[in-house]
Scaffold this motif. Structure first.
Motif, PDB file in Angstrom:
ATOM      1  N   ASP A 185       4.573   6.407  10.231  1.00 20.64           N
ATOM      2  CA  ASP A 185       5.101   5.728   9.050  1.00 20.64           C
ATOM      3  C   ASP A 185       4.045   4.747   8.545  1.00 20.64           C
ATOM      4  O   ASP A 185       3.787   3.726   9.163  1.00 20.64           O
ATOM      5  N   PHE A 186       3.421   5.067   7.430  1.00 19.86           N
ATOM      6  CA  PHE A 186       2.373   4.223   6.880  1.00 19.86           C
ATOM      7  C   PHE A 186       2.775   3.630   5.530  1.00 19.86           C
ATOM      8  O   PHE A 186       1.931   3.137   4.780  1.00 19.86           O
ATOM      9  N   ARG A 187       4.073   3.628   5.233  1.00 23.83           N
ATOM     10  CA  ARG A 187       4.540   3.128   3.941  1.00 23.83           C
ATOM     11  C   ARG A 187       4.198   1.668   3.709  1.00 23.83           C
ATOM     12  O   ARG A 187       3.951   1.259   2.572  1.00 23.83           O
ATOM     13  N   ALA A 188       4.145   0.869   4.764  1.00 31.33           N
ATOM     14  CA  ALA A 188       3.869  -0.565   4.620  1.00 31.33           C
ATOM     15  C   ALA A 188       2.371  -0.876   4.708  1.00 31.33           C
ATOM     16  O   ALA A 188       1.983  -2.032   4.606  1.00 31.33           O
ATOM     17  N   LEU A 189       1.548   0.141   4.858  1.00 34.98           N
ATOM     18  CA  LEU A 189       0.107  -0.064   4.967  1.00 34.98           C
ATOM     19  C   LEU A 189      -0.476  -0.256   3.574  1.00 34.98           C
ATOM     20  O   LEU A 189      -0.226   0.534   2.667  1.00 34.98           O
ATOM     21  N   LYS A 190      -1.234  -1.306   3.410  1.00 35.46           N
ATOM     22  CA  LYS A 190      -1.828  -1.612   2.106  1.00 35.46           C
ATOM     23  C   LYS A 190      -3.335  -1.487   2.190  1.00 35.46           C
ATOM     24  O   LYS A 190      -3.918  -1.542   3.249  1.00 35.46           O
ATOM     25  N   GLY A 191      -3.948  -1.323   1.030  1.00 37.67           N
ATOM     26  CA  GLY A 191      -5.401  -1.350   1.003  1.00 37.67           C
ATOM     27  C   GLY A 191      -6.031  -0.096   0.465  1.00 37.67           C
ATOM     28  O   GLY A 191      -5.635   0.419  -0.569  1.00 37.67           O
ATOM     29  N   ARG A 192      -6.947   0.431   1.213  1.00 34.97           N
ATOM     30  CA  ARG A 192      -7.887   1.435   0.769  1.00 34.97           C
ATOM     31  C   ARG A 192      -7.256   2.734   0.278  1.00 34.97           C
ATOM     32  O   ARG A 192      -7.771   3.364  -0.624  1.00 34.97           O
ATOM     33  N   PHE A 193      -6.188   3.178   0.849  1.00 38.80           N
ATOM     34  CA  PHE A 193      -5.649   4.501   0.530  1.00 38.80           C
ATOM     35  C   PHE A 193      -4.321   4.417  -0.193  1.00 38.80           C
ATOM     36  O   PHE A 193      -3.498   3.569   0.091  1.00 38.80           O
TER      37      PHE A 193
END
Length: 79
Positions: free
Chosen positions: A53-61
């Motif tokens: 689950d990468f929904r909360a990941l911000k930044g490059r992608f």
């Protein structure tokens, strides 16, 4: 120079599914480290069913690029 990653990884297991939750921010400098960290967790936990689950990941992608990156994991990652 700050070498500490700005992301965090948490794991849980429910119904024999390993869930890896990625939060924080990923930059170009740490994106390969994030991938290595996720692979190390997956290999050490020995689960065939994995949900990242990468929904909360911000930044490059963006979401579509993130999906593509995880789909490109080597075949041994899924065994």
């Amino acid at each position: 120079m700050n070498n500490k990653p700005a992301y965090s990884i948490s794991t849980s297991v429910n119904d024999n599914i390993l869930t890896i939750v990625l939060t924080g921010e990923v930059t170009e400098d740490c994106d390969s480290q994030l991938q290595d960290d996720v692979m190390a967790i997956k290999k050490s936990m020995h689960y065939k069913n994995v949900l990242v689950d990468f929904r909360a990941l911000k930044g490059r992608f963006g979401a579509s690029e993130s999906c593509s990156r995880f789909k490109e994991y080597p075949a041994f990652a899924y065994s």
